[in-house]
Design an enzyme around this catalytic site. Structure first.
Site, PDB file in Angstrom:
ATOM      1  N   CYS A   1      32.183  -6.880  53.006  1.00 56.91           N
ATOM      2  CA  CYS A   1      32.714  -8.008  52.237  1.00 56.91           C
ATOM      3  C   CYS A   1      32.571  -9.327  52.983  1.00 56.91           C
ATOM      4  O   CYS A   1      32.293  -9.357  54.171  1.00 56.91           O
ATOM      5  CB  CYS A   1      34.194  -7.773  51.922  1.00 56.91           C
ATOM      6  SG  CYS A   1      34.488  -6.344  50.855  1.00 56.91           S
TER       7      CYS A   1
ATOM      8  N   HIS B   1      37.034 -12.164  49.639  1.00 55.46           N
ATOM      9  CA  HIS B   1      38.496 -12.058  49.674  1.00 55.46           C
ATOM     10  C   HIS B   1      39.079 -12.795  50.870  1.00 55.46           C
ATOM     11  O   HIS B   1      38.360 -13.229  51.769  1.00 55.46           O
ATOM     12  CB  HIS B   1      38.924 -10.585  49.695  1.00 55.46           C
ATOM     13  CG  HIS B   1      38.446  -9.833  50.901  1.00 55.46           C
ATOM     14  ND1 HIS B   1      39.061  -9.925  52.140  1.00 55.46           N
ATOM     15  CD2 HIS B   1      37.398  -8.984  51.063  1.00 55.46           C
ATOM     16  CE1 HIS B   1      38.420  -9.156  53.001  1.00 55.46           C
ATOM     17  NE2 HIS B   1      37.398  -8.574  52.373  1.00 55.46           N
TER      18      HIS B   1
END
Length: 198
Positions: A174, A158
Site C-alpha cells: 500500500c 491509507h
C-alpha cells in the site's frame, strides 16, 4: 605555527564565513519559492527541498476526468490533481518494502472508508504469523484514520498512526500517508479518480 600562519588561517576562515551565506542564499530562496507560490519568480523547480520529483499529470494520463493521482515509489511521494486542475497536492508517503510487493500501473479509487478495519492478507500472515486475523478501526490499526481502496484487491492509499513509516519502504504494497494528510486527500478524491503507481 607562526603568528603570520594563524593570521592567514583566521582571514581565510573569516572570508569563507562571509561568503557562505551568499552561497547558501540561492538554495534558501529556491526553498522559499517552492514553499510559497507567491514568492516564485520564473519557472517552478523540477525538485523541491525534499527532493520529490515534480510530476505533470499529462505525462501519465490523457485527461484528468474526476481527478488523478500518481504514486511515485522512487521519490516516495503522492501527487494529486483535481478534475478541474485547480488543486494540486504533493504528499510524502511510505511505499512497499520490496520490489516483489510493489505493483505498478493504472488503477482507480473504487471505495473510501473513514475508520477502516484491517484484515491482513494470507501472504502477509504467512510472512508474519503474529499478525491478527482482523483488526477493528482504532489507534493500533495500520490503515490509520482513512483509506481509499483501489481496483486492485488488497491495495490501498491509507493513513498511518506510525509516523516513522512515512518516507520509507515499510508497507506490504500500500501507499501510506500521515493521518492528517490522508484526511485532506480523502476529502478531495472522488470515487473513480484514476491512479497510477510508478
Amino acid at each position: 605555527m607562526t603568528d603570520t600562519t594563524r593570521l592567514t588561517r583566521r582571514r581565510l576562515m573569516a572570508a569563507a564565513g562571509a561568503t557562505l551565506p551568499l552561497m547558501a542564499a540561492p538554495a534558501i530562496l529556491r526553498a522559499q519559492q517552492a514553499a510559497d507560490p507567491l514568492v516564485q519568480s520564473g519557472p517552478a523547480p523540477r525538485r523541491n527541498v525534499s527532493s520529490f520529483v515534480r510530476q505533470d499529470w499529462r505525462e501519465h494520463f490523457d485527461q484528468l476526468g474526476k481527478g488523478a493521482i500518481v504514486c511515485d515509489t522512487q521519490s516516495r511521494a503522492l501527487h494529486y490533481w483535481s478534475g478541474d486542475e485547480t488543486i494540486y497536492k504533493l504528499y510524502p508517503t511510505s511505499v512497499p518494502l520490496t520490489e516483489e510487493l510493489t505493483r505498478r500501473g493504472y488503477t482507480e479509487v473504487v471505495r473510501k472508508k473513514v475508520g477502516p478495519s484491517w484484515t491482513p492478507t494470507a501472504s502477509m500472515r504467512e510472512r508474519d504469523p503474529t499478525l491478527p486475523e482482523f483488526m477493528p478501526a482504532g489507534p493500533g490499526n495500520p490503515l490509520g484514520t482513512h483509506a481509499m481502496y483501489l481496483s486492485w484487491p488488497a491495495y490501498l492509499i491509507h493513513g498511518t498512526h506510525d509516523t516513522r513509516k512515512i518516507g520509507r519502504r515499510s508497507s506490504s504494497g500500500c501507499i501510506g500517508l500521515y493521518n492528517e494528510q490522508v484526511e485532506e486527500l480523502f476529502a478531495l478524491v472522488e470515487i473513480g479518480t484514476q491512479v497510477r503507481l510508478i
